[in-house]
Design an enzyme around this catalytic site. Structure first.
Site, PDB file in Angstrom:
ATOM      1  N   HIS A  57       0.849  -1.192   0.000  1.00 55.72           N
ATOM      2  CA  HIS A  57       0.000   0.000   0.000  1.00 55.72           C
ATOM      3  C   HIS A  57       0.883   1.240   0.000  1.00 55.72           C
ATOM      4  CE1 HIS A  57      -3.940  -1.898   1.722  1.00 55.72           C
ATOM      5  NE2 HIS A  57      -3.334  -2.710   0.864  1.00 55.72           N
ATOM      6  N   GLU A  65       1.012   3.949   1.813  1.00 56.97           N
ATOM      7  CA  GLU A  65       1.560   4.376   3.098  1.00 56.97           C
ATOM      8  C   GLU A  65       2.711   3.474   3.541  1.00 56.97           C
ATOM      9  OE1 GLU A  65      -2.945   5.321   3.335  1.00 56.97           O
ATOM     10  OE2 GLU A  65      -1.662   3.792   2.422  1.00 56.97           O
ATOM     11  N   CYS A 111      -6.132   2.397   5.603  1.00 60.27           N
ATOM     12  CA  CYS A 111      -6.822   1.152   5.904  1.00 60.27           C
ATOM     13  C   CYS A 111      -6.311   0.628   7.252  1.00 60.27           C
ATOM     14  CB  CYS A 111      -6.549   0.129   4.800  1.00 60.27           C
ATOM     15  SG  CYS A 111      -4.873  -0.562   4.849  1.00 60.27           S
ATOM     16  N   CYS A 160      -2.464  -0.142   7.201  1.00 61.24           N
ATOM     17  CA  CYS A 160      -1.644   1.076   7.151  1.00 61.24           C
ATOM     18  C   CYS A 160      -1.763   1.861   8.452  1.00 61.24           C
ATOM     19  CB  CYS A 160      -2.042   1.926   5.949  1.00 61.24           C
ATOM     20  SG  CYS A 160      -1.626   1.141   4.377  1.00 61.24           S
TER      21      CYS A 160
END
Length: 158
Positions: free
Chosen positions: A55, A57, A85, A88
């Site tokens: 992801h 991040e 999410c 993250c």
């Protein structure tokens, strides 16, 4: 929020656009800033790397930590194109930045097929009542490793 904050958010959104344009993954981008300078950046690369943890991040945090030679993002700010999410969010708390700015919300993401509500729901359940089976085995062999860690005099605390 300052003009500089808006510029850093724009950088995160541009990374999200790059990820979409290169078909790397979902429409998410993030930057890590320290002392007015971007020190880490990333965009979602889940599908291009076949890595569910890739992801924006996470990639930005890894990039910044490598540059800082530290596992913590003290005095840093994360700018992300969307509300993080659960994964993250966990990584952000472990990295310990001072602040996070986000553009889209988790509701916005859900409207476009990125709905993490099932994870939030699973976390509310007892571990024995989750959709993925979790079975505790060999605990007696794991505990001594914790004890060795506890006894180490040269460990790096985190």
């Amino acid at each position: 929020m300052t003009e500089q904050d808006k510029q850093f958010m724009q950088a995160a959104i541009q990374l999200a656009e790059k990820g979409v344009a290169t078909n790397s993954g979902g429409p998410f981008g993030a930057v890590v800033v320290k002392n007015g300078e971007i020190i880490g950046q990333g965009y979602n690369r889940v599908t291009s790397l076949n890595d569910p943890t890739a992801h924006a991040e996470i990639i930005a945090i890894r990039d910044a930590c490598k540059k800082l030679n530290s596992f913590q993002l003290e005095e840093c700010t994360i700018y992300t194109s969307c509300e993080p999410c659960p994964m993250c969010l966990g990584a952000i708390y472990w990295a310990r930045p001072q602040k996070v700015f986000y553009a889209g919300t988790k509701t916005d993401a859900a409207a476009f097929g990125f709905d993490d509500q099932f994870i939030y729901d699973e976390l509310k359940h007892n571990i024995n009542n989750r959709k993925i089976i979790f079975e505790n085995i060999s605990r007696e062999k794991a505990i001594p490793v914790f004890k060795k860690w506890e006894a180490k005099s040269d460990k790096t605390e985190y």
